[in-house]
Design a protein around this motif. Structure first.
Motif, PDB file in Angstrom:
ATOM      1  N   PHE A  21       4.727  -8.793   1.550  1.00  0.00           N
ATOM      2  CA  PHE A  21       3.686  -8.773   0.517  1.00  0.00           C
ATOM      3  C   PHE A  21       3.190  -7.351   0.254  1.00  0.00           C
ATOM      4  O   PHE A  21       3.047  -6.929  -0.910  1.00  0.00           O
ATOM      5  N   THR A  22       2.936  -6.596   1.334  1.00  0.00           N
ATOM      6  CA  THR A  22       2.423  -5.226   1.150  1.00  0.00           C
ATOM      7  C   THR A  22       3.419  -4.382   0.363  1.00  0.00           C
ATOM      8  O   THR A  22       3.033  -3.632  -0.550  1.00  0.00           O
ATOM      9  N   ARG A  24       5.551  -5.408  -1.784  1.00  0.00           N
ATOM     10  CA  ARG A  24       5.539  -5.875  -3.173  1.00  0.00           C
ATOM     11  C   ARG A  24       4.356  -5.250  -3.934  1.00  0.00           C
ATOM     12  O   ARG A  24       4.509  -4.795  -5.070  1.00  0.00           O
ATOM     13  N   VAL A  25       3.203  -5.229  -3.276  1.00  0.00           N
ATOM     14  CA  VAL A  25       2.031  -4.630  -3.929  1.00  0.00           C
ATOM     15  C   VAL A  25       2.265  -3.142  -4.164  1.00  0.00           C
ATOM     16  O   VAL A  25       2.014  -2.619  -5.262  1.00  0.00           O
ATOM     17  N   MET A  26       2.780  -2.454  -3.138  1.00  0.00           N
ATOM     18  CA  MET A  26       2.929  -0.999  -3.254  1.00  0.00           C
ATOM     19  C   MET A  26       3.923  -0.631  -4.361  1.00  0.00           C
ATOM     20  O   MET A  26       3.758   0.377  -5.044  1.00  0.00           O
ATOM     21  N   ALA A  28       4.317  -2.213  -7.037  1.00  0.00           N
ATOM     22  CA  ALA A  28       3.737  -2.532  -8.349  1.00  0.00           C
ATOM     23  C   ALA A  28       2.555  -1.634  -8.700  1.00  0.00           C
ATOM     24  O   ALA A  28       2.020  -1.732  -9.803  1.00  0.00           O
ATOM     25  N   LEU A  29       2.149  -0.770  -7.762  1.00  0.00           N
ATOM     26  CA  LEU A  29       0.979   0.069  -8.044  1.00  0.00           C
ATOM     27  C   LEU A  29       1.279   1.058  -9.159  1.00  0.00           C
ATOM     28  O   LEU A  29       2.336   1.684  -9.157  1.00  0.00           O
ATOM     29  N   PRO A  30       0.368   1.209 -10.070  1.00  0.00           N
ATOM     30  CA  PRO A  30       0.560   2.249 -11.085  1.00  0.00           C
ATOM     31  C   PRO A  30       0.374   3.620 -10.463  1.00  0.00           C
ATOM     32  O   PRO A  30      -0.212   3.743  -9.383  1.00  0.00           O
ATOM     33  N   ARG A  32      -1.219   7.186  -9.838  1.00  0.00           N
ATOM     34  CA  ARG A  32      -2.580   7.682  -9.906  1.00  0.00           C
ATOM     35  C   ARG A  32      -2.752   8.514 -11.157  1.00  0.00           C
ATOM     36  O   ARG A  32      -1.817   9.145 -11.631  1.00  0.00           O
ATOM     37  N   GLY A  84     -10.978   9.249  -9.202  1.00  0.00           N
ATOM     38  CA  GLY A  84     -11.819   8.106  -8.885  1.00  0.00           C
ATOM     39  C   GLY A  84     -12.605   7.508 -10.037  1.00  0.00           C
ATOM     40  O   GLY A  84     -13.810   7.642 -10.118  1.00  0.00           O
TER      41      GLY A  84
ATOM     42  N   LEU B  13      -8.792   8.247  -1.792  1.00  0.00           N
ATOM     43  CA  LEU B  13      -9.495   8.906  -2.892  1.00  0.00           C
ATOM     44  C   LEU B  13      -9.308  10.421  -2.872  1.00  0.00           C
ATOM     45  O   LEU B  13      -9.158  11.051  -3.910  1.00  0.00           O
ATOM     46  N   ARG B  18      -0.973   7.057  -0.383  1.00  0.00           N
ATOM     47  CA  ARG B  18      -0.482   5.693  -0.609  1.00  0.00           C
ATOM     48  C   ARG B  18      -0.256   4.960   0.702  1.00  0.00           C
ATOM     49  O   ARG B  18      -0.362   3.733   0.768  1.00  0.00           O
ATOM     50  N   VAL B  25      -3.917  -2.741   2.462  1.00  0.00           N
ATOM     51  CA  VAL B  25      -3.330  -3.987   1.942  1.00  0.00           C
ATOM     52  C   VAL B  25      -2.864  -4.848   3.117  1.00  0.00           C
ATOM     53  O   VAL B  25      -3.162  -6.048   3.182  1.00  0.00           O
ATOM     54  N   GLN B  52      -1.781 -10.117  -5.519  1.00  0.00           N
ATOM     55  CA  GLN B  52      -1.191  -8.833  -5.939  1.00  0.00           C
ATOM     56  C   GLN B  52      -2.084  -8.171  -6.990  1.00  0.00           C
ATOM     57  O   GLN B  52      -2.361  -6.972  -6.919  1.00  0.00           O
ATOM     58  N   ILE B  56      -4.013  -4.456  -6.845  1.00  0.00           N
ATOM     59  CA  ILE B  56      -3.791  -3.447  -7.897  1.00  0.00           C
ATOM     60  C   ILE B  56      -5.134  -3.065  -8.534  1.00  0.00           C
ATOM     61  O   ILE B  56      -5.406  -1.888  -8.785  1.00  0.00           O
ATOM     62  N   TRP B  59      -6.892  -0.810  -6.164  1.00  0.00           N
ATOM     63  CA  TRP B  59      -6.318   0.545  -6.223  1.00  0.00           C
ATOM     64  C   TRP B  59      -6.921   1.329  -7.392  1.00  0.00           C
ATOM     65  O   TRP B  59      -7.289   2.494  -7.264  1.00  0.00           O
ATOM     66  N   GLY B  63     -12.672   3.874  -6.283  1.00  0.00           N
ATOM     67  CA  GLY B  63     -13.783   4.815  -6.332  1.00  0.00           C
ATOM     68  C   GLY B  63     -15.124   4.142  -6.559  1.00  0.00           C
ATOM     69  O   GLY B  63     -16.167   4.727  -6.273  1.00  0.00           O
TER      70      GLY B  63
END
Lengths: 115, 176
Positions: A21-22, A24-26, A28-30, A32, A84, B13, B18, B25, B52, B56, B59, B63
């Motif tokens: 799961f982790t 999969r999330v990572m 899909a992260l957009p 920064r 942030g 932050l 990551r 997570v 999920q 996201i 993420w 902040g």
């Protein structure tokens, strides 16, 4: 005190194994938000151009100084706004563009004022 | 000693770390997915999709997390909003009249019985039970997660438990 079997059942959730799961999330992260890019080259060229048009060729050195100062100012603006929860890069770039154009126009107008 | 949630958030932050976020997570996935499984009445695939989305969103908005509240409470709040939003898009059907989900001859309750019984509760009762039990939250924190008064939460917990009792536990005369 009566023991309630429902409390046991409700209060004891089975821990769920991660099972990818982790990851999969990572995946899909957009990305920064990145700091605002430095001023666009066309904008840097535009600032001294505006001042020079307003004041004539004699003011070209002053115009270059003004352009350099603006580039430094706007370059510092991006990192200050982006981290942030700050505005999106596009917003920062638009702000920077608007600020630079306004400052250039103001500078040209001030310098063009007859003394 | 592993870093605290607050330290990991600070790394994310400050350094865009990551790996620190992946640790967060991994640390909270079971609780968030478990909560969503209860909210979705055992729909594991939907629960994981929503979980999920929760991470996201976390993420993107990390902040805005105030260190005063526990990170888990903040994540549950995002999870609740994700589920409520999903429920608005595809409203759950009104539960059918309660039917016992287990025979009275089996003395041991198991989690499959619970999942099926939870599915027969009203959404607000199921949500109240889901956030109150097994998530290590006080009633005040649970009410904050659901965005409702503490009194409403307690009422829904009591009603939900009464309905679960009817669904799960043998009637007194059957055990005599």
């Amino acid at each position: 005190m009566n023991h309630d079997p429902l409390d046991d059942l409700l209060g004891d959730p089975t821990p769920l194994p991660d099972a990818g799961f982790t990851a999969r999330v990572m995946s899909a992260l957009p990305r920064r938000r990145s700091p605002a890019p430095p001023l666009e080259p066309w904008l840097l060229a535009l600032v001294p151009g505006l001042v020079t048009v307003a004041l004539g060729p004699d003011a070209s050195a002053l115009a270059r100084s003004l352009a350099d100062g603006l580039a430094g100012l706007v370059g510092g603006l991006g990192p200050a706004l982006a981290p942030g929860g700050g505005p999106q890069p596009g917003t920062v770039a638009a702000l920077a563009t608007a600020a630079a154009l306004a400052a250039a126009a103001l500078g040209a107008w001030l310098l063009a004022e007859p003394t | 000693m592993p870093p605290s949630d607050t330290e990991l958030v600070a790394r994310v932050l400050a350094e865009d770390d990551r790996r620190a976020f992946a640790e967060l997570v991994h640390r909270h996935q079971s609780a968030v997915r478990g909560l969503l499984r209860r909210l979705t009445a055992g729909d594991a695939a939907l629960a994981d999709d929503l979980a999920q989305q929760v991470f996201i969103t976390a993420w993107k908005k990390l902040g805005s997390w105030r260190g005063g509240a526990r990170l888990s409470t903040w994540l549950y709040r995002i999870a609740w909003n994700a589920w409520a939003s999903q429920a608005r898009r595809a409203p759950p059907v009104e539960p059918p009249p309660p039917e016992p989900v287990r025979g009275t001859d089996d003395a041991v309750l198991d989690r499959r019985d619970l999942t099926r019984a939870l599915a027969q509760l009203r959404p607000e009762e199921r949500a109240a039970l889901a956030v109150t039990y097994g998530q290590d939250l006080t009633h005040e924190e649970a009410a904050e997660v659901l965005g409702c008064p503490v009194g409403t939460l307690k009422t829904n917990v009591l009603r939900g438990k009464e309905r679960l009792r009817l669904l799960l536990l043998p009637a007194p005369e059957a055990t005599a």
